[in-house]
Scaffold this motif. Structure first.
Motif, mmCIF file in Angstrom:
data_model
loop_
_atom_site.group_PDB
_atom_site.id
_atom_site.type_symbol
_atom_site.label_atom_id
_atom_site.label_comp_id
_atom_site.label_asym_id
_atom_site.label_seq_id
_atom_site.Cartn_x
_atom_site.Cartn_y
_atom_site.Cartn_z
ATOM 1 N N GLY A 111 0.808 -1.225 0.000
ATOM 2 C CA GLY A 111 0.000 0.000 0.000
ATOM 3 C C GLY A 111 0.831 1.261 0.000
ATOM 4 O O GLY A 111 0.394 2.317 0.484
ATOM 5 N N HIS A 112 2.034 1.159 -0.557
ATOM 6 C CA HIS A 112 2.934 2.324 -0.614
ATOM 7 C C HIS A 112 3.559 2.318 -2.004
ATOM 8 O O HIS A 112 4.097 1.291 -2.421
ATOM 9 C CB HIS A 112 3.997 2.193 0.479
ATOM 10 N N HIS A 113 3.484 3.443 -2.704
ATOM 11 C CA HIS A 113 3.719 3.427 -4.154
ATOM 12 C C HIS A 113 4.829 4.378 -4.573
ATOM 13 O O HIS A 113 4.899 5.512 -4.096
ATOM 14 C CB HIS A 113 2.407 3.762 -4.876
ATOM 15 N N TRP A 129 8.824 8.401 -1.838
ATOM 16 C CA TRP A 129 8.545 9.418 -0.827
ATOM 17 C C TRP A 129 7.121 9.180 -0.368
ATOM 18 O O TRP A 129 6.416 8.336 -0.936
ATOM 19 C CB TRP A 129 8.765 10.837 -1.373
ATOM 20 N N THR A 130 6.712 9.893 0.661
ATOM 21 C CA THR A 130 5.383 9.654 1.221
ATOM 22 C C THR A 130 4.488 10.835 0.895
ATOM 23 O O THR A 130 4.701 11.946 1.402
ATOM 24 C CB THR A 130 5.491 9.386 2.746
ATOM 25 N N HIS A 131 3.536 10.591 0.008
ATOM 26 C CA HIS A 131 2.665 11.661 -0.487
ATOM 27 C C HIS A 131 1.930 12.337 0.672
ATOM 28 O O HIS A 131 1.785 13.556 0.690
ATOM 29 C CB HIS A 131 1.632 11.104 -1.483
ATOM 30 N N ALA A 132 1.477 11.514 1.622
ATOM 31 C CA ALA A 132 0.624 12.027 2.715
ATOM 32 C C ALA A 132 1.326 13.113 3.520
ATOM 33 O O ALA A 132 0.654 13.974 4.108
ATOM 34 C CB ALA A 132 0.211 10.872 3.627
#
Ligand SMILES: C[C@H](O)[C@H](O)[C@H]1CNC2=NC(N)=NC(=O)C2=N1
Length: 116
Positions: free
Chosen positions: A72-74, A89-92
């Protein structure tokens, strides 16, 4: 301590804490060749993998995509003849989270176990 590549991504939200500098220094040795760089104001982990042709580059791209769906990480994936550029990187949080380091280690594991 459990190796990064064996860890799971945790659910992220806009309230998730970015990775600290101390954690980066501790974890970076487990992801050799990954660069931390800033693009469009956002820190990312990035690495270029080399392949002998397009077919293996796209097969690697798909294998990384499968792992991303599982976790669940893209990533951002740029597939070209003979190379794939992978960025995490982490969009959130518009920045780097421990999840990105876990996924970088899993990306290396895919390369090492299936493509080299
Ligand atoms: C709802 C879903 O879990 C989120 O949108 C996930 C999907 N994949 C993601 N991938 C990345 N790299 N960063 C995120 O913040 C993110 N969020």
């Amino acid at each position: 301590m459990t190796e990064l590549k064996q860890q799971k991504c945790e659910a992220c939200s806009s309230k998730s804490q970015p990775i600290t500098q101390a954690e980066i220094e501790q974890l970076k040795p487990q992801i050799p060749g990954w660069e931390i760089l800033e693009r469009e104001g956002v820190l990312r982990l990035e690495k270029v993998y080399k392949f002998p042709n397009f077919k293996s580059a796209i097969a690697f791209t798909n294998a990384v995509g499968e792992e991303a769906e599982k976790e669940g990480h893209h990533p951002a994936l740029l597939t070209e003849w003979g190379k794939v550029t992978v960025s995490w990187w982490t969009h959130a949080i518009s920045g780097l989270h421990k999840n990105d380091f876990v996924m970088a280690a899993k990306t290396d594991a895919i390369m090492n176990s299936q493509f080299s």
